[in-house]
Design a protein around this motif. Structure first.
Motif, PDB file in Angstrom:
ATOM      1  N   UNK A  44       0.850  -1.189   0.000  1.00 53.68           N
ATOM      2  CA  UNK A  44       0.000   0.000   0.000  1.00 53.68           C
ATOM      3  C   UNK A  44       0.888   1.242   0.000  1.00 53.68           C
ATOM      4  N   UNK A  45       0.334   2.365  -0.404  1.00 50.59           N
ATOM      5  CA  UNK A  45       1.109   3.608  -0.408  1.00 50.59           C
ATOM      6  C   UNK A  45       0.203   4.763  -0.030  1.00 50.59           C
ATOM      7  N   UNK A  46       0.815   5.924   0.182  1.00 47.82           N
ATOM      8  CA  UNK A  46       0.066   7.124   0.510  1.00 47.82           C
ATOM      9  C   UNK A  46       0.465   8.244  -0.436  1.00 47.82           C
ATOM     10  N   UNK A  47      -0.463   9.150  -0.650  1.00 47.34           N
ATOM     11  CA  UNK A  47      -0.198  10.377  -1.370  1.00 47.34           C
ATOM     12  C   UNK A  47      -0.454  11.498  -0.384  1.00 47.34           C
ATOM     13  N   UNK A  48       0.511  12.391  -0.213  1.00 52.65           N
ATOM     14  CA  UNK A  48       0.286  13.531   0.663  1.00 52.65           C
ATOM     15  C   UNK A  48       0.621  14.787  -0.101  1.00 52.65           C
ATOM     16  N   UNK A  49      -0.134  15.828   0.191  1.00 52.06           N
ATOM     17  CA  UNK A  49       0.132  17.054  -0.521  1.00 52.06           C
ATOM     18  C   UNK A  49      -0.861  18.146  -0.248  1.00 52.06           C
ATOM     19  N   UNK A  50      -0.797  19.168  -1.079  1.00 58.24           N
ATOM     20  CA  UNK A  50      -1.703  20.304  -0.998  1.00 58.24           C
ATOM     21  C   UNK A  50      -2.528  20.351  -2.270  1.00 58.24           C
ATOM     22  N   UNK A  51      -3.794  20.713  -2.110  1.00 60.14           N
ATOM     23  CA  UNK A  51      -4.685  20.781  -3.261  1.00 60.14           C
ATOM     24  C   UNK A  51      -5.094  19.426  -3.796  1.00 60.14           C
ATOM     25  N   UNK A  52      -4.928  18.363  -3.002  1.00 68.14           N
ATOM     26  CA  UNK A  52      -5.255  17.011  -3.460  1.00 68.14           C
ATOM     27  C   UNK A  52      -6.672  16.593  -3.109  1.00 68.14           C
ATOM     28  N   UNK A  55     -10.631  18.095   1.802  1.00 66.03           N
ATOM     29  CA  UNK A  55     -10.536  17.879   3.245  1.00 66.03           C
ATOM     30  C   UNK A  55      -9.506  18.815   3.863  1.00 66.03           C
ATOM     31  N   UNK A  56      -9.699  19.123   5.131  1.00 62.75           N
ATOM     32  CA  UNK A  56      -8.751  19.984   5.847  1.00 62.75           C
ATOM     33  C   UNK A  56      -7.398  19.285   5.975  1.00 62.75           C
ATOM     34  N   UNK A  57      -6.305  20.046   5.873  1.00 62.97           N
ATOM     35  CA  UNK A  57      -4.970  19.445   6.013  1.00 62.97           C
ATOM     36  C   UNK A  57      -4.755  18.833   7.386  1.00 62.97           C
ATOM     37  N   UNK A  58      -3.989  17.751   7.402  1.00 61.42           N
ATOM     38  CA  UNK A  58      -3.591  17.131   8.665  1.00 61.42           C
ATOM     39  C   UNK A  58      -2.529  17.999   9.310  1.00 61.42           C
ATOM     40  N   UNK A  59      -2.533  18.047  10.622  1.00 56.58           N
ATOM     41  CA  UNK A  59      -1.507  18.807  11.336  1.00 56.58           C
ATOM     42  C   UNK A  59      -0.450  17.820  11.808  1.00 56.58           C
TER      43      UNK A  59
END
Length: 85
Positions: A44-52, A55-59
């Motif tokens: 499995x993998x994750x995608x993290x970023x802005x404008x994706x 939802x509110x960004x994780x802190x």
């Protein structure tokens, strides 16, 4: 899994610091930026970023290794001393 974050570089540095493999990175107009990461040994993998996502960004939450009264590492210590939410 998609994880919106406020600081892509900080989230990327944290993840690669705990040996996630960086598979790729994309950026585009309007502040869009995504980093694709895979945990070691995972399919499995994750995608993290802005404008994706809307939802509110994780802190990012970084903490020290927790020890019990006897000086032993707390439950979950085998997973590493830090976590990102």
């Amino acid at each position: 899994m998609v994880v919106p974050v406020t600081d892509v570089d900080r989230a990327k540095d944290f993840s690669t610091g705990i040996v996630f493999r960086e598979d790729g990175e994309l950026s585009g107009p309007g502040g869009f930026r995504v980093v694709h990461l895979t945990p070691p040994g995972s399919t499995a993998s994750i995608n993290m970023g802005t404008g994706v996502t809307g939802a509110a960004p994780a802190r990012p939450r970084v903490s020290e290794v927790l020890h019990d009264a006897g000086g032993r590492r707390a439950h979950g210590a085998g997973r590493g001393p830090r976590h990102l939410s």
